[in-house]
Design a protein around this motif. Structure first.
Motif, PDB file in Angstrom:
ATOM      1  N   ASP A 272      10.231  -3.705  -7.800  1.00  0.00           N
ATOM      2  CA  ASP A 272      11.378  -2.787  -7.818  1.00  0.00           C
ATOM      3  C   ASP A 272      11.248  -1.726  -6.729  1.00  0.00           C
ATOM      4  OD1 ASP A 272      12.525  -4.155  -9.902  1.00  0.00           O
ATOM      5  OD2 ASP A 272      11.795  -2.780 -11.454  1.00  0.00           O
ATOM      6  N   ASN A 273      10.037  -1.222  -6.527  1.00  0.00           N
ATOM      7  CA  ASN A 273       9.816  -0.223  -5.480  1.00  0.00           C
ATOM      8  C   ASN A 273      10.085  -0.808  -4.100  1.00  0.00           C
ATOM      9  OD1 ASN A 273       9.066   1.747  -7.324  1.00  0.00           O
ATOM     10  ND2 ASN A 273       6.885   1.260  -7.187  1.00  0.00           N
ATOM     11  N   ILE A 274       9.645  -2.039  -3.893  1.00  0.00           N
ATOM     12  CA  ILE A 274       9.857  -2.697  -2.608  1.00  0.00           C
ATOM     13  C   ILE A 274      11.348  -2.834  -2.312  1.00  0.00           C
ATOM     14  CG2 ILE A 274       9.656  -4.941  -1.439  1.00  0.00           C
ATOM     15  CD1 ILE A 274       6.843  -5.158  -2.629  1.00  0.00           C
ATOM     16  N   GLN A 275      12.097  -3.249  -3.307  1.00  0.00           N
ATOM     17  CA  GLN A 275      13.533  -3.425  -3.108  1.00  0.00           C
ATOM     18  C   GLN A 275      14.224  -2.089  -2.810  1.00  0.00           C
ATOM     19  OE1 GLN A 275      15.428  -5.657  -6.188  1.00  0.00           O
ATOM     20  NE2 GLN A 275      17.453  -5.555  -5.255  1.00  0.00           N
ATOM     21  N   THR A 276      13.812  -1.054  -3.511  1.00  0.00           N
ATOM     22  CA  THR A 276      14.407   0.269  -3.289  1.00  0.00           C
ATOM     23  C   THR A 276      14.069   0.804  -1.901  1.00  0.00           C
ATOM     24  OG1 THR A 276      14.317   0.787  -5.657  1.00  0.00           O
ATOM     25  CG2 THR A 276      14.506   2.644  -4.126  1.00  0.00           C
ATOM     26  N   ARG A 277      12.805   0.671  -1.512  1.00  0.00           N
ATOM     27  CA  ARG A 277      12.382   1.187  -0.205  1.00  0.00           C
ATOM     28  C   ARG A 277      13.037   0.426   0.940  1.00  0.00           C
ATOM     29  NH1 ARG A 277       6.189   1.161  -2.211  1.00  0.00           N
ATOM     30  NH2 ARG A 277       6.249   3.085  -3.457  1.00  0.00           N
TER      31      ARG A 277
ATOM     32  N   TRP B 135       6.444  -4.255   6.185  1.00  0.00           N
ATOM     33  CA  TRP B 135       5.779  -4.549   4.922  1.00  0.00           C
ATOM     34  C   TRP B 135       4.984  -3.345   4.417  1.00  0.00           C
ATOM     35  CZ3 TRP B 135       6.228  -7.146   0.800  1.00  0.00           C
ATOM     36  CH2 TRP B 135       5.168  -7.310  -0.085  1.00  0.00           C
ATOM     37  N   LEU B 136       4.317  -2.639   5.321  1.00  0.00           N
ATOM     38  CA  LEU B 136       3.568  -1.454   4.906  1.00  0.00           C
ATOM     39  C   LEU B 136       4.503  -0.372   4.370  1.00  0.00           C
ATOM     40  CD1 LEU B 136       0.937  -1.161   7.789  1.00  0.00           C
ATOM     41  CD2 LEU B 136       0.556  -1.985   5.466  1.00  0.00           C
ATOM     42  N   LEU B 137       5.659  -0.210   5.010  1.00  0.00           N
ATOM     43  CA  LEU B 137       6.629   0.778   4.532  1.00  0.00           C
ATOM     44  C   LEU B 137       7.157   0.411   3.149  1.00  0.00           C
ATOM     45  CD1 LEU B 137       8.678   1.345   7.813  1.00  0.00           C
ATOM     46  CD2 LEU B 137       7.221   3.035   6.687  1.00  0.00           C
ATOM     47  N   LEU B 138       7.298  -0.884   2.886  1.00  0.00           N
ATOM     48  CA  LEU B 138       7.829  -1.323   1.594  1.00  0.00           C
ATOM     49  C   LEU B 138       6.763  -1.333   0.505  1.00  0.00           C
ATOM     50  CD1 LEU B 138      10.105  -4.352   2.630  1.00  0.00           C
ATOM     51  CD2 LEU B 138      10.658  -1.925   2.557  1.00  0.00           C
ATOM     52  N   ARG B 139       5.567  -1.728   0.869  1.00  0.00           N
ATOM     53  CA  ARG B 139       4.531  -2.010  -0.128  1.00  0.00           C
ATOM     54  C   ARG B 139       3.734  -0.781  -0.550  1.00  0.00           C
ATOM     55  NH1 ARG B 139       1.419  -2.640  -3.510  1.00  0.00           N
ATOM     56  NH2 ARG B 139       0.244  -4.505  -4.160  1.00  0.00           N
ATOM     57  N   TYR B 140       3.550   0.179   0.361  1.00  0.00           N
ATOM     58  CA  TYR B 140       2.681   1.327   0.068  1.00  0.00           C
ATOM     59  C   TYR B 140       3.478   2.623   0.126  1.00  0.00           C
ATOM     60  CZ  TYR B 140      -0.795  -2.265   0.714  1.00  0.00           C
ATOM     61  OH  TYR B 140      -1.510  -3.430   0.607  1.00  0.00           O
ATOM     62  N   ASP B 141       3.099   3.552  -0.734  1.00  0.00           N
ATOM     63  CA  ASP B 141       3.953   4.719  -0.967  1.00  0.00           C
ATOM     64  C   ASP B 141       3.614   5.941  -0.151  1.00  0.00           C
ATOM     65  OD1 ASP B 141       1.559   5.163  -2.211  1.00  0.00           O
ATOM     66  OD2 ASP B 141       2.402   5.772  -4.151  1.00  0.00           O
TER      67      ASP B 141
ATOM     68  N   PRO C 177       1.932   7.634   3.761  1.00  0.00           N
ATOM     69  CA  PRO C 177       1.476   7.341   5.126  1.00  0.00           C
ATOM     70  C   PRO C 177      -0.022   7.055   5.208  1.00  0.00           C
ATOM     71  CG  PRO C 177       3.017   9.182   5.144  1.00  0.00           C
ATOM     72  CD  PRO C 177       2.721   8.882   3.702  1.00  0.00           C
ATOM     73  N   ALA C 178      -0.819   7.763   4.408  1.00  0.00           N
ATOM     74  CA  ALA C 178      -2.268   7.555   4.448  1.00  0.00           C
ATOM     75  C   ALA C 178      -2.636   6.142   4.011  1.00  0.00           C
ATOM     76  CB  ALA C 178      -2.967   8.582   3.557  1.00  0.00           C
ATOM     77  N   ARG C 179      -1.999   5.636   2.956  1.00  0.00           N
ATOM     78  CA  ARG C 179      -2.296   4.290   2.479  1.00  0.00           C
ATOM     79  C   ARG C 179      -1.826   3.244   3.490  1.00  0.00           C
ATOM     80  NH1 ARG C 179      -0.661   2.798  -3.397  1.00  0.00           N
ATOM     81  NH2 ARG C 179      -2.158   1.149  -2.921  1.00  0.00           N
ATOM     82  N   ARG C 180      -0.723   3.509   4.155  1.00  0.00           N
ATOM     83  CA  ARG C 180      -0.231   2.564   5.154  1.00  0.00           C
ATOM     84  C   ARG C 180      -1.193   2.465   6.326  1.00  0.00           C
ATOM     85  NH1 ARG C 180       5.483   5.602   4.565  1.00  0.00           N
ATOM     86  NH2 ARG C 180       6.119   4.638   2.573  1.00  0.00           N
ATOM     87  N   ARG C 181      -1.660   3.615   6.784  1.00  0.00           N
ATOM     88  CA  ARG C 181      -2.620   3.607   7.893  1.00  0.00           C
ATOM     89  C   ARG C 181      -3.924   2.941   7.473  1.00  0.00           C
ATOM     90  NH1 ARG C 181      -2.700   6.543  12.561  1.00  0.00           N
ATOM     91  NH2 ARG C 181      -0.661   7.362  13.113  1.00  0.00           N
ATOM     92  N   GLN C 182      -4.369   3.219   6.278  1.00  0.00           N
ATOM     93  CA  GLN C 182      -5.601   2.614   5.782  1.00  0.00           C
ATOM     94  C   GLN C 182      -5.476   1.095   5.759  1.00  0.00           C
ATOM     95  OE1 GLN C 182      -6.456   3.146   1.559  1.00  0.00           O
ATOM     96  NE2 GLN C 182      -8.617   3.532   2.032  1.00  0.00           N
ATOM     97  N   ARG C 183      -4.316   0.611   5.320  1.00  0.00           N
ATOM     98  CA  ARG C 183      -4.120  -0.835   5.240  1.00  0.00           C
ATOM     99  C   ARG C 183      -4.029  -1.458   6.622  1.00  0.00           C
ATOM    100  NH1 ARG C 183      -5.769  -4.751   2.074  1.00  0.00           N
ATOM    101  NH2 ARG C 183      -4.596  -6.645   2.542  1.00  0.00           N
ATOM    102  N   TRP C 184      -3.380  -0.765   7.558  1.00  0.00           N
ATOM    103  CA  TRP C 184      -3.315  -1.305   8.924  1.00  0.00           C
ATOM    104  C   TRP C 184      -4.722  -1.401   9.507  1.00  0.00           C
ATOM    105  CZ3 TRP C 184       1.009  -2.610  12.098  1.00  0.00           C
ATOM    106  CH2 TRP C 184       0.650  -3.006  13.396  1.00  0.00           C
ATOM    107  N   THR C 185      -5.525  -0.360   9.326  1.00  0.00           N
ATOM    108  CA  THR C 185      -6.896  -0.370   9.838  1.00  0.00           C
ATOM    109  C   THR C 185      -7.697  -1.499   9.224  1.00  0.00           C
ATOM    110  OG1 THR C 185      -6.827   2.032  10.144  1.00  0.00           O
ATOM    111  CG2 THR C 185      -9.006   0.988  10.074  1.00  0.00           C
TER     112      THR C 185
END
Length: 366
Positions: A225-230, A337-343, A345-353
């Motif tokens: 649901d969060n992914i669809q909303t984002r 995908w990072l913008l949709l999946r993680y809530d 900026p810190a988690r998105r950067r962590q996942r990219w790294t």
């Protein structure tokens, strides 16, 4: 491997998804046939050719989103993710998705990101020429000069082999989806890719035990649901470096900073060289502080970026992330995908790294 050597039972057919594009166009001038016309025609043609071509067993996955691929949006990408996730949850593993070529590499790379960690097998294909011969008006017939029929047959063969991962099949070749880019606007050999795929191609599981598969599916459903909303607010922008005053680039970037945290692709020269100015450096720092992810990519179709030149390495001191060997479609897909999946900026950067570290290729800050 020939089609005749592939064992595919009727109880475990390949799920075929039709999403539009040149593949289903017909007439003078060319226009997409309605799904209720094209799909029965394609089913009939496959049945007629199955006696001689030994095609694997095929089933049809209902899809309500059929449109020109140049019109696809993040919400549309999410639609296909949900469609495949539901079918995967129901026990289907092998899929072929037919779509238009304009955003084929973007959609394929996005689905590769979304299904990393699973054992799903998906082949994405399309064509540069319509399947049906528009010179024959009395009946629908396969155009022997088109690339559509061969692309479909090759995609079915690749899917029948069942290797986990998302691939793009086109022009008799297939590649990991996030390595693929369109390199020609009308030639049949319109796409290219490579086998030295970066993450997430190496993150697929050959065969998931039932319990682990259910855990993976539960994790996806928990944030669906969060992914669809984002997806309705997610934005990925591209800034193209040109031989202009670098402050122009700073002004373009400044205009994006008033938006919620987004993804920004900075298309540098050569190996990722970006013209320096103190204003641009300050704006890049400000973009980081406001939660935006700026990824440096190369305007060159091959080779990616590195920090060999001072003209490019300076930006990494201001929290720009190197795109490595990833193509522009793959960078877009990962950012989305990072913008949709993680809530955050810190988690998105962590996942990219984490993703980049899987390849063993990193650019370190000086």
């Amino acid at each position: 491997m020939s089609l005749s050597s592939i064992v595919t039972t009727a109880s475990n057919p390949i799920q075929l998804i039709y999403a539009g594009g040149t593949f289903g166009s017909y007439g003078r001038p060319l226009a997409p046939l309605l799904a209720e016309v094209f799909l029965p025609t394609l089913q009939q043609l496959l049945a007629e050719h199955n006696d001689t071509a030994r095609l694997p067993a095929i089933s049809w996955l209902d899809n309500t989103l059929i449109k020109d691929s140049s019109q696809l949006t993040p919400s549309d990408f999410t639609h296909f993710y949900k469609l495949l996730l539901k079918a995967y949850e129901q026990g289907h593993r092998r899929f072929v998705l037919i779509t238009g070529t304009d955003t084929l590499s973007y959609l394929g790379a996005f689905l590769a990101e979304a299904f990393a960690g699973s054992d799903l097998c998906l082949v994405v294909t399309g064509s540069m020429s319509p399947l049906l011969d528009s010179e024959i008006l009395q009946q629908y017939s396969v155009d022997a000069s088109s690339d559509a029929w061969d692309n479909l047959n090759e995609s079915l063969r690749v899917a029948a082999a069942g290797e986990s991962g998302v691939k793009i099949s086109f022009g008799g070749e297939s590649w990991a989806a996030q390595t693929v880019q369109k390199i020609h606007s009308h030639d049949f050999m319109a796409f290219t890719g490579h086998s030295r795929a970066a993450y997430p191609a190496n993150s697929y599981i050959k065969s998931l035990p039932a319990t682990r598969q259910q855990h993976w599916i539960d994790d996806q459903n928990a944030v669906l649901d969060n992914i669809q909303t984002r997806a309705e607010q997610a934005h990925v922008h591209a800034l193209y470096c040109l031989p202009n005053d670098p402050d122009m680039l700073s002004n373009q970037l400044q205009a994006l900073l008033i938006q919620p945290p987004c993804g920004i692709i900075l298309l540098g020269f050569g190996a990722g060289n970006v013209p320096y100015s103190s204003a641009l450096a300050e704006t890049l720092q400000l973009a980081y502080e406001r939660g935006h992810m700026v990824i440096c990519a190369s305007q060159c179709p091959f080779g990616g970026v590195n920090d060999s030149y001072a003209a490019g390495s300076w930006q990494y001191d201001y929290h720009v992330i190197a795109g490595g060997r990833l193509t522009i479609p793959a960078i877009y897909a990962r950012l989305l995908w990072l913008l949709l999946r993680y809530d955050t900026p810190a988690r998105r950067r962590q996942r990219w790294t984490h993703s980049v570290n899987q390849t063993g290729i990193t650019i370190k800050k000086r």
